[in-house]
Write a protein that holds these residues in place. Structure first.
Motif, mmCIF file in Angstrom:
data_model
loop_
_atom_site.group_PDB
_atom_site.id
_atom_site.type_symbol
_atom_site.label_atom_id
_atom_site.label_comp_id
_atom_site.label_asym_id
_atom_site.label_seq_id
_atom_site.Cartn_x
_atom_site.Cartn_y
_atom_site.Cartn_z
ATOM 1 N N LYS A 130 0.827 -1.210 0.000
ATOM 2 C CA LYS A 130 0.000 0.000 0.000
ATOM 3 C C LYS A 130 0.861 1.259 0.000
ATOM 4 C CE LYS A 130 -4.031 -2.193 2.024
ATOM 5 N NZ LYS A 130 -4.914 -2.295 3.176
ATOM 6 N N LEU A 131 2.018 1.211 0.667
ATOM 7 C CA LEU A 131 2.932 2.350 0.621
ATOM 8 C C LEU A 131 3.369 2.614 -0.822
ATOM 9 C CD1 LEU A 131 4.764 4.533 1.839
ATOM 10 C CD2 LEU A 131 6.466 2.743 2.262
ATOM 11 N N MET A 132 3.639 1.548 -1.558
ATOM 12 C CA MET A 132 4.039 1.706 -2.962
ATOM 13 C C MET A 132 2.879 2.204 -3.826
ATOM 14 S SD MET A 132 7.204 1.091 -3.121
ATOM 15 C CE MET A 132 7.533 1.596 -1.446
ATOM 16 N N MET A 133 1.649 1.887 -3.435
ATOM 17 C CA MET A 133 0.468 2.333 -4.169
ATOM 18 C C MET A 133 0.060 3.761 -3.808
ATOM 19 S SD MET A 133 -0.393 -0.063 -6.213
ATOM 20 C CE MET A 133 -2.000 0.569 -6.688
ATOM 21 N N PHE A 134 0.457 4.216 -2.628
ATOM 22 C CA PHE A 134 0.038 5.521 -2.123
ATOM 23 C C PHE A 134 0.348 6.654 -3.106
ATOM 24 C CE2 PHE A 134 -0.067 8.842 1.315
ATOM 25 C CZ PHE A 134 -1.348 8.577 1.762
ATOM 26 N N PRO A 135 1.546 6.701 -3.695
ATOM 27 C CA PRO A 135 1.807 7.779 -4.664
ATOM 28 C C PRO A 135 0.893 7.738 -5.889
ATOM 29 C CG PRO A 135 3.858 6.821 -3.919
ATOM 30 C CD PRO A 135 2.752 5.943 -3.390
ATOM 31 N N SER A 136 0.523 6.542 -6.344
ATOM 32 C CA SER A 136 -0.343 6.496 -7.526
ATOM 33 C C SER A 136 -1.739 7.027 -7.213
ATOM 34 C CB SER A 136 -0.421 5.070 -8.086
ATOM 35 O OG SER A 136 -1.042 4.211 -7.173
ATOM 36 N N VAL A 137 -2.225 6.771 -6.010
ATOM 37 C CA VAL A 137 -3.523 7.324 -5.608
ATOM 38 C C VAL A 137 -3.419 8.844 -5.510
ATOM 39 C CG1 VAL A 137 -5.188 7.439 -3.722
ATOM 40 C CG2 VAL A 137 -4.316 5.231 -4.480
ATOM 41 N N HIS A 138 -2.303 9.323 -4.987
ATOM 42 C CA HIS A 138 -2.144 10.766 -4.807
ATOM 43 C C HIS A 138 -1.711 11.501 -6.067
ATOM 44 C CE1 HIS A 138 -3.239 11.300 -0.674
ATOM 45 N NE2 HIS A 138 -2.769 10.092 -0.479
ATOM 46 N N ALA A 139 -1.474 10.777 -7.140
ATOM 47 C CA ALA A 139 -1.193 11.441 -8.414
ATOM 48 C C ALA A 139 -2.380 12.318 -8.822
ATOM 49 C CB ALA A 139 -0.877 10.412 -9.486
ATOM 50 N N VAL A 140 -3.572 11.862 -8.495
ATOM 51 C CA VAL A 140 -4.774 12.657 -8.787
ATOM 52 C C VAL A 140 -4.709 13.977 -8.024
ATOM 53 C CG1 VAL A 140 -7.292 12.749 -8.505
ATOM 54 C CG2 VAL A 140 -6.179 10.625 -9.252
ATOM 55 N N ASN A 141 -4.365 13.905 -6.727
ATOM 56 C CA ASN A 141 -4.275 15.123 -5.917
ATOM 57 C C ASN A 141 -3.156 16.034 -6.397
ATOM 58 O OD1 ASN A 141 -6.409 14.685 -4.063
ATOM 59 N ND2 ASN A 141 -5.177 13.091 -3.135
ATOM 60 N N TYR A 142 -2.051 15.450 -6.823
ATOM 61 C CA TYR A 142 -0.934 16.252 -7.338
ATOM 62 C C TYR A 142 -1.371 17.036 -8.570
ATOM 63 C CZ TYR A 142 3.343 17.609 -9.630
ATOM 64 O OH TYR A 142 4.324 18.346 -10.262
ATOM 65 N N CYS A 143 -1.980 16.341 -9.525
ATOM 66 C CA CYS A 143 -2.398 17.015 -10.759
ATOM 67 C C CYS A 143 -3.437 18.094 -10.480
ATOM 68 C CB CYS A 143 -2.942 15.993 -11.758
ATOM 69 S SG CYS A 143 -1.686 14.866 -12.394
ATOM 70 N N LEU A 144 -4.413 17.774 -9.642
ATOM 71 C CA LEU A 144 -5.410 18.785 -9.269
ATOM 72 C C LEU A 144 -4.752 19.966 -8.559
ATOM 73 C CD1 LEU A 144 -8.347 16.589 -7.891
ATOM 74 C CD2 LEU A 144 -8.390 18.005 -9.952
ATOM 75 N N GLY A 145 -3.870 19.656 -7.588
ATOM 76 C CA GLY A 145 -3.211 20.706 -6.811
ATOM 77 C C GLY A 145 -2.338 21.604 -7.666
ATOM 78 N N LEU A 146 -1.514 21.007 -8.525
ATOM 79 C CA LEU A 146 -0.633 21.817 -9.371
ATOM 80 C C LEU A 146 -1.450 22.653 -10.353
ATOM 81 C CD1 LEU A 146 2.270 22.585 -9.883
ATOM 82 C CD2 LEU A 146 2.419 20.692 -11.520
ATOM 83 N N GLY A 147 -2.545 22.083 -10.863
ATOM 84 C CA GLY A 147 -3.420 22.853 -11.753
ATOM 85 C C GLY A 147 -4.047 24.045 -11.046
ATOM 86 N N ILE A 148 -4.492 23.828 -9.814
ATOM 87 C CA ILE A 148 -5.084 24.925 -9.032
ATOM 88 C C ILE A 148 -4.033 25.983 -8.719
ATOM 89 C CG2 ILE A 148 -6.109 25.493 -6.789
ATOM 90 C CD1 ILE A 148 -7.521 22.687 -6.997
ATOM 91 N N ILE A 149 -2.816 25.551 -8.391
ATOM 92 C CA ILE A 149 -1.735 26.511 -8.126
ATOM 93 C C ILE A 149 -1.411 27.309 -9.382
ATOM 94 C CG2 ILE A 149 0.749 26.689 -7.646
ATOM 95 C CD1 ILE A 149 0.340 24.499 -5.556
ATOM 96 N N PHE A 150 -1.334 26.639 -10.529
ATOM 97 C CA PHE A 150 -1.065 27.335 -11.792
ATOM 98 C C PHE A 150 -2.125 28.391 -12.059
ATOM 99 C CE2 PHE A 150 -2.108 27.732 -16.299
ATOM 100 C CZ PHE A 150 -0.941 28.304 -16.765
ATOM 101 N N VAL A 151 -3.391 28.010 -11.941
ATOM 102 C CA VAL A 151 -4.480 28.964 -12.192
ATOM 103 C C VAL A 151 -4.420 30.106 -11.178
ATOM 104 C CG1 VAL A 151 -6.997 29.244 -12.161
ATOM 105 C CG2 VAL A 151 -5.972 27.294 -13.342
ATOM 106 N N SER A 152 -4.171 29.786 -9.923
ATOM 107 C CA SER A 152 -4.107 30.814 -8.878
ATOM 108 C C SER A 152 -3.010 31.825 -9.148
ATOM 109 C CB SER A 152 -3.866 30.167 -7.510
ATOM 110 O OG SER A 152 -4.926 29.319 -7.165
#
Length: 132
Positions: free
Chosen positions: A70-92
């Motif tokens: 699950k530790l190895m899977m954790f980054p793949s689940v959070h890839a969604v949050n990364y993309c959303l977060g970086l997109g929101i930061i870019f727009v901001s």
């Protein structure tokens, strides 16, 4: 304890643990802005936050056994949050002209519900790997 109450307690622990992890990653982000552009500073602090976030969520929030799988899977689940977060930061920053120092606060608040649901799903699902 009922299912609804257990879920509520998990949400409260998630908010507290996530708050501590957010403070850690935000402080690191601000520190890294001294040497790197915001996109690189965000990426480094996000990666550190994944590691500390898995530990906090496994041990404190959901009180689940540690799983290397699950530790190895954790980054793949959070890839969604990364993309959303970086997109929101870019727009901001680049569209609305907000200071780069504060943009992660906006990103974090908008991605928090997605983060909780994906993290809960990953950590509480049964291990599919022998020795998990």
């Amino acid at each position: 304890m009922g299912v609804a109450k257990a879920g509520l307690m998990q949400a409260v622990r998630f908010a507290v643990g996530g708050g501590a992890n957010t403070v850690l990653t935000l402080l690191l982000y601000w520190l890294l802005l001294n040497w790197f552009p915001y996109s690189i500073a965000f990426t480094i602090s996000f990666l550190v936050g994944i590691l500390s976030g898995y530990a906090i969520n496994t041990l404190l929030v959901f009180r689940a056994p540690w799983s290397w799988h699950k530790l190895m899977m954790f980054p793949s689940v959070h890839a969604v949050n990364y993309c959303l977060g970086l997109g929101i930061i870019f727009v901001s920053v680049d569209v609305f002209g907000l200071p780069a120092r504060w943009a992660p606060l906006i990103a974090t608040s908008l991605t928090l519900p997605v983060n909780f649901l994906l993290t809960r799903w990953l950590i509480l699902r049964p291990n599919r790997q022998p020795g998990g």
